[in-house]
Design an enzyme around this catalytic site. Structure first.
Site, PDB file in Angstrom:
ATOM      1  N   TYR A 124       0.830  -1.214   0.000  1.00 54.55           N
ATOM      2  CA  TYR A 124       0.000   0.000   0.000  1.00 54.55           C
ATOM      3  C   TYR A 124       0.861   1.259   0.000  1.00 54.55           C
ATOM      4  O   TYR A 124       0.451   2.297  -0.507  1.00 54.55           O
ATOM      5  CB  TYR A 124      -0.910   0.025   1.231  1.00 54.55           C
ATOM      6  CG  TYR A 124      -2.207  -0.722   1.052  1.00 54.55           C
ATOM      7  CD1 TYR A 124      -2.203  -2.067   0.740  1.00 54.55           C
ATOM      8  CD2 TYR A 124      -3.424  -0.077   1.203  1.00 54.55           C
ATOM      9  CE1 TYR A 124      -3.389  -2.763   0.576  1.00 54.55           C
ATOM     10  CE2 TYR A 124      -4.613  -0.762   1.044  1.00 54.55           C
ATOM     11  CZ  TYR A 124      -4.595  -2.099   0.733  1.00 54.55           C
ATOM     12  OH  TYR A 124      -5.767  -2.775   0.574  1.00 54.55           O
ATOM     13  N   ASP A 236     -12.272  -9.387   3.970  1.00 53.97           N
ATOM     14  CA  ASP A 236     -13.525  -9.362   3.203  1.00 53.97           C
ATOM     15  C   ASP A 236     -14.081 -10.774   3.072  1.00 53.97           C
ATOM     16  O   ASP A 236     -15.286 -11.001   3.179  1.00 53.97           O
ATOM     17  CB  ASP A 236     -13.293  -8.802   1.785  1.00 53.97           C
ATOM     18  CG  ASP A 236     -13.553  -7.303   1.692  1.00 53.97           C
ATOM     19  OD1 ASP A 236     -13.333  -6.603   2.701  1.00 53.97           O
ATOM     20  OD2 ASP A 236     -13.979  -6.841   0.620  1.00 53.97           O
TER      21      ASP A 236
END
Ligand code: IPM
Ligand code: MG
Length: 348
Positions: A124, A236
Site C-alpha cells: 500500500y 472481506d
C-alpha cells in the site's frame, strides 16, 4: 455514523460515559469542500483526539479526481500519519444470522475469528509506486511490497497478545514460497514466538491456502496475522462467512505511549454504498459495533461495549433486519429504525 452519534448522546445523558465529540470531513465530501481527501486542519484534530470514528469513503462521483486526492487517499493518510499499524478485524457470526451466510450453518454458527492486518506498510505504501510510459506504446506499472523487521515484530506481538485472551492460537499468513517479504515475515514471526510467546500455539500458513481454509472450515482459526494486502482480502472473505459485510467492525491501533495510551481509529470493514446513500436503508451495525470496540480499546469501557454488542445480538434475535441481511419471516427496518431498536435494547 448518525446512529453512533445517538448512542454517544445516550451514554452521555445517562452518565454511562463522558465523551466529547467533534466531526469533520474525510473522503469525497472533504474533496468537494477543500480540494483534498483530508485537510491538514482535519488531520490535526484527528491527531489530538483520543479516538477517531470513521464512516466509509469513496464513490463513482470522484472517479475522475487526481489519484492522490481520491477519497481513499484520505483514509490512507489517516492510517499512516496516526501510525495505526495494527488493524483488528473480528469476524463473528451472530447465531441469528448463521442462515444468512453463504456457507452452511454448521460451518459458521458461533464463528469467532480475529484477523490482525498490518496497516501502515507493505504494498500500500512501498516506493516506487508508479506508472512509467515506456514510449513505445507500452507502460510499466510498479507497486512495491516492503517490510522491515520492526514492522513485523510489532504486529506479531499484537496478534500473540490477543490470542492469549482468546483461543491461544495464531495463524501467520504469507507467501514465502514466492515473496521475499514472506520469507522475512515467516522468520520474524517465528523468532518473536520463540522469544516471547512460546506458550501460544503458532501455525504458519500460505495466504492462498488460508483463503481456501476460511471457506472449507473457518472454525479452525482463532487469530490470523497477515500483511496489509492479504489482510484486506482475507478480511472481506471472512466477513461473508458471518452473513454480511455490513456486520463487521474494525479497530486500527497505534503503539502504546508511556501512559499506556494508543492512537486509534474505528471504522466498519465495509466501504461506502453510494447507490443507496441518503435512503436510510444502510445497515448501521458494523459502525455501531466499531463504536463498541472504541469504548473497549480507547476508553476502557469494556462493560458498556459488551452491552452494546449484546443489544445488537438481541435485536437480531428479535428479528430486526436491514435489507442486506433480510430473511423470510423477519422484520425489515431502515437505518434509523435499527438504531431505535438497538437503543431500546440497551435501555431495556
Ligand atoms: C479496507 C478498504 C480500504 C483498503 C480501501 C477503501 C482503501 O478496502 O479498509 O479494507 O484497501 O484498505
Ligand atoms: Mg478492504
Amino acid at each position: 455514523m448518525a446512529q453512533v452519534e445517538r448512542l454517544v448522546q445516550w451514554a452521555n445523558e445517562t452518565g454511562e460515559a463522558e465523551i466529547a465529540t467533534a466531526s469533520d470531513l474525510v473522503g469525497g465530501a472533504a474533496y468537494d469542500e477543500h480540494g483534498e481527501a483530508v485537510s491538514d486542519a482535519t488531520m490535526e484534530k484527528a491527531i489530538k483526539a483520543d479516538a477517531v470514528m470513521l464512516g466509509a469513503v469513496g464513490g463513482p462521483k470522484w472517479d475522475g479526481v487526481p489519484y492522490d486526492k481520491r477519497p481513499e487517499a484520505g483514509l490512507l493518510r489517516l492510517r499512516k500519519d496516526l501510525e495505526l499499524f495494527a488493524n483488528l478485524r473480528p469476524a463473528i457470526c451472530y447465531p441469528a444470522l448463521a442462515d444468512a451466510s453463504s456457507l452452511k450453518r454448521e460451518l459458521v454458527d458461533g464463528l469467532d475469528i480475529m484477523i490482525v492486518r498490518e496497516l501502515t506498510g507493505g504494498v500500500y505504501f512501498g516506493e516506487p509506486k508508479e506508472i512509467t510510459d515506456l514510449g513505445n506504446g507500452q507502460k510499466r506499472a510498479v507497486d512495491t511490497q516492503v517490510y522491515e523487521t520492526y514492522e513485523i515484530e510489532r504486529i506479531a506481538r499484537v496478534a500473540f497478545e490477543l490470542a492469549k485472551k482468546r483461543g491461544n492460537l495464531v495463524h501467520s499468513a504469507e507467501k514465502r514460497n514466492v515473496m521475499k517479504t514472506g520469507v522475512l515475515w515467516h522468520e520474524v514471526v517465528t523468532q518473536i514466538h520463540k522469544d516471547e510467546f512460546s506458550d501460544v500455539q503458532l501455525q504458519h500458513i500460505l495466504a492462498d491456502n488460508c483463503a481456501m481454509q476460511l471457506i472449507r472450515y473457518p472454525k479452525q482459526f482463532d487469530v490470523i496475522v497477515t500483511d496489509n494486502l492479504f489482510g484486506d482480502v482475507l478480511s472481506d472473505e471472512a466477513s461473508m462467512a458471518t452473513g454480511s459485510l455490513g456486520m463487521l467492525p474494525s479497530a486500527s491501533l497505534g503503539a502504546e505511549d508511556e501512559n499506556g495510551r494508543r492512537k486509534a481509529l474505528y471504522e466498519p470493514v465495509h466501504g461506502s454504498a453510494p447507490d443507496i446513500a441518503g435512503r436510510d436503508i444502510a445497515n448501521p451495525i458494523a459502525t455501531i459495533a466499531s463504536f463498541a470496540m472504541c469504548l473497549r480499546y480507547s476508553f476502557d469501557l469494556g462493560g458498556l461495549a459488551d452491552r452494546i454488542e449484546g443489544a445488537i445480538a438481541k435485536v437480531l434475535d428479535q428479528g430486526y433486519r436491514t435489507a442486506d441481511i433480510m430473511q423470510d419471516g423477519k422484520h425489515e427496518v431502515g437505518t434509523t429504525q435499527m438504531g431505535d431498536a438497538i437503543l431500546a435494547a440497551l435501555k431495556g
